[in-house]
Scaffold this motif. Structure first.
Motif, mmCIF file in Angstrom:
data_model
loop_
_atom_site.group_PDB
_atom_site.id
_atom_site.type_symbol
_atom_site.label_atom_id
_atom_site.label_comp_id
_atom_site.label_asym_id
_atom_site.label_seq_id
_atom_site.Cartn_x
_atom_site.Cartn_y
_atom_site.Cartn_z
ATOM 1 N N GLU A 226 75.926 -0.456 48.587
ATOM 2 C CA GLU A 226 74.511 -0.081 48.703
ATOM 3 C C GLU A 226 73.914 -0.739 49.943
ATOM 4 O O GLU A 226 74.261 -1.871 50.291
ATOM 5 C CB GLU A 226 73.760 -0.541 47.448
ATOM 6 N N SER A 252 72.859 4.371 48.073
ATOM 7 C CA SER A 252 74.329 4.431 48.090
ATOM 8 C C SER A 252 74.724 5.891 48.243
ATOM 9 O O SER A 252 73.873 6.782 48.353
ATOM 10 C CB SER A 252 74.897 3.811 46.809
ATOM 11 N N SER A 256 69.958 6.834 44.964
ATOM 12 C CA SER A 256 69.038 5.883 45.584
ATOM 13 C C SER A 256 68.207 5.268 44.468
ATOM 14 O O SER A 256 68.138 5.811 43.353
ATOM 15 C CB SER A 256 68.134 6.593 46.601
#
Lengths: 373, 210
Positions: A226, A252, A256
């Motif tokens: 992330e 990621s 989100s």
């Protein structure tokens, strides 16, 4: 959903981490973590003053000899050497007895769970710090047996401003020692979720602000890597209290999230302490409907005798408001004992209701022995 | 001499404690001998648990060191209201430096020995210059006076909040000092340095002393 279940079970099967940061020190007017730690948001290598407080304020028994070096790193092995001024060392060894009693099994196990060595080179205004960690139970996680959870360079631009780049825990919420609370695991922050960041911090006796660009939080516990950003602001008042707000945006590959919350550290007296943190999280998966949840942790601690703490914990969380099964409730009590500088014992017993795992309350208890170098 | 007076003068610190009371009584009690405010117009107020507090800030972490004294002696004199509703007050607050506590024993020991040097300079004396205030108006007003501390007397200025009633006066005075003005080098301990500027607060409630 499966990710949450896997994560929850993995971390609750995992091991509580003993004291790294000790925000309870705010009850003595220490509103910023840098009083004791090199890191602006706490944890990790202690500075000289922090070493002194570990003896004066944390320990039940201590040497009355003012020239004693027992509280220093490695019991003062570096004292009177030329490197003592700029090299700060630390390290931890933790052993664990973990007891679980749930509808599926009853188990107790003992292990040496974790060890690490830490070092910081302080050449003011620049500091470089890092840690080398050993995890005994890396089979339960995606963590390597040997890794470095933290390594960074810190530049103190002024007394108030500093810039830091490297791998560390972004400033979000209360950087508590334990990593099993819902407001750590549930939001994927804290220990085991360290990320590569660039951070700007501003600290005064009343205000602190952290702005962190999260370049990469490596994939861990089944979570994708992330990136994102976090902002935290806090205000200290009446010398022993601090309240703050924070927000974190994460992205990621397949989702989100927006995380927002607040926290409070209330030093009611020099022996009584209350901490609270709450977070709201909205997750937007790319292939699923958006969902939101709420997590909160409350802890009241009382120093019964110098170095002997009793505490009570209450937590509530629901990771998806639309799915009652994702609720969790935790009620716990425990004791924390710092008999002498370098040593800590932590015993805790929790009753947990997590319908995603079991339909009734189950027991989760631990005894951690901690030696810090 | 009564036992009480013998007790008051039985030690160095007690002598110094009583000295400002005597000075305060002479100076502000308005003895006709000195040609000041007539005694009949003044009210003497005193307090035996006056408190002086200090807050110093340490860098680099901006930690706050907060110390409080105990059992300070305040001796104040007020004048009656004039036609416009004004009163005046002046007097002294004396504290024994050995009574200061910051909550950490070692820090207090260092403070006493290395900063206050309280064995040599046992007391701090705050003297408030005559201050005129409107009794009916609450709020902070500016004050001036002197502080004798660490063997040095320096003028101080700050703000004070006063609540005055017959036979009673509450005060909360705030001002700051520079340690170096009083011959004290800002203390440094284990990488932490207390800033030169230290905030002082004197507060309490003095009542008619007769």
């Amino acid at each position: 959903m499966r990710t949450f279940i896997a994560l929850g079970i993995a971390i609750y099967s995992f091991i509580p981490h003993a004291a790294h940061a000790f925000p309870e020190m705010i009850r003595h007017g220490y509103v910023n973590c840098t009083t004791c730690h090199i890191s602006p948001n706490g944890g990790g290598v202690l500075n000289d003053y922090g070493r002194g407080l570990s003896k004066e304020l944390l320990a039940t028994w201590k040497s009355e000899d003012e020239s004693s070096t027992e509280h220093l790193a490695a019991y003062g092995a570096l004292e009177h050497t030329s490197v003592q001024k700029w090299l700060k060392l630390g390290g931890d060894v933790r052993s664990l007895y973990l007891y679980q009693n749930n509808p599926y099994f009853t188990e107790g196990q003992t292990m040496v769970m974790q060890g690490n060595v830490e070092a910081a080179v302080v050449l003011s205004p620049v500091t470089v710090a890092g840690t080398l960690d050993y995890q005994n139970n890396s089979n339960l996680t995606s963590l390597s047996k040997f890794s470095s959870s933290s390594h960074y360079a810190l530049y103190n631009v002024t007394d108030e401003f500093s810039v830091r780049v490297g791998k560390f825990i972004p400033a979000y919420g209360i950087n508590t020692a334990d990593h099993v609370s819902l407001t750590r695991t549930g939001i994927h922050e804290g220990q085991f979720f360290e990320s590569y960041n660039a951070e700007l911090s501003y600290l005064t006796d009343r205000y602190s602000v952290f702005v962190t660009g999260i370049v990469d939080r490596p994939a861990t516990f089944g979570l994708e890597s992330e990136s994102g950003a976090a902002v935290q602001g806090s205000y200290s008042f009446s010398e022993t209290n601090k309240i703050g707000l924070n927000v974190l945006l994460g992205n990621s590959d397949h989702q989100s999230r927006v995380l927002a919350g607040g926290f409070g550290l209330i030093g009611i007296t020099q022996r009584l302490m209350f901490m609270t943190e709450f977070d709201v999280q909205q997750v937007s998966p790319s292939a699923m409907p958006r969902y939101s949840g709420f997590l909160s942790t409350q802890k009241a601690s009382y120093e019964l005798w110098d170095g002997i703490w009793g505490f009570a914990v209450q937590e509530y969380g629901i990771t998806q408001f639309a799915v009652p099964l994702t609720q969790s409730q935790v009620y716990g009590i425990g004791f924390q004992f710092f008999p002498r500088t370098h040593f800590e014992l932590n015993v805790s017993w929790e009753k947990i209701l997590s319908p995603v795992f079991a339909s009734q309350y189950y027991d989760y208890a631990w005894l951690v022995g901690h030696f810090y170098l | 001499m009564s036992k009480k007076w013998i007790r008051l003068f039985s030690s160095k610190s007690s002598c110094l404690n009583i000295l400002p009371i005597v000075v305060g009584a002479l100076g502000s009690g308005g003895l006709p001998l000195f040609g000041l405010v007539p005694l009949s117009n003044a009210e003497s107020l005193s307090q035996k648990d006056a408190k002086l507090e200090y807050v110093g800030i340490g860098k680099p972490s901006f930690l706050k060191v907060h110390g409080e004294s105990k059992n300070g002696v305040a001796q104040l004199t007020t004048t009656p209201l004039d036609a416009a509703g004004n009163q005046t007050v002046k007097g002294t607050v004396t504290v024994a430096l050995a009574t200061f506590s910051s909550g950490i024993a070692l820090r207090d020991k260092h403070t006493q020995e290395k900063i206050f040097e309280s064995a040599q300079f046992p007391n701090a004396l705050l003297t408030l210059d005559e201050l005129k205030f409107l009794q009916s108006k609450k709020g902070t007003i500016d004050f001036s006076g002197t502080l004798n501390f660490h063997g040095v007397t320096k003028p101080v200025k700050g703000t004070v909040e006063i609540t005055s009633q017959i036979g009673k006066l509450e005060y909360d005075a705030k001002f700051s000092i520079q340690l170096t003005d009083f011959g004290i080098k800002p203390p440094e301990y284990m990488g932490m340095t207390i800033q030169n500027n230290v905030e002082i607060e004197a507060k309490g409630k003095a009542v008619a002393s007769n």
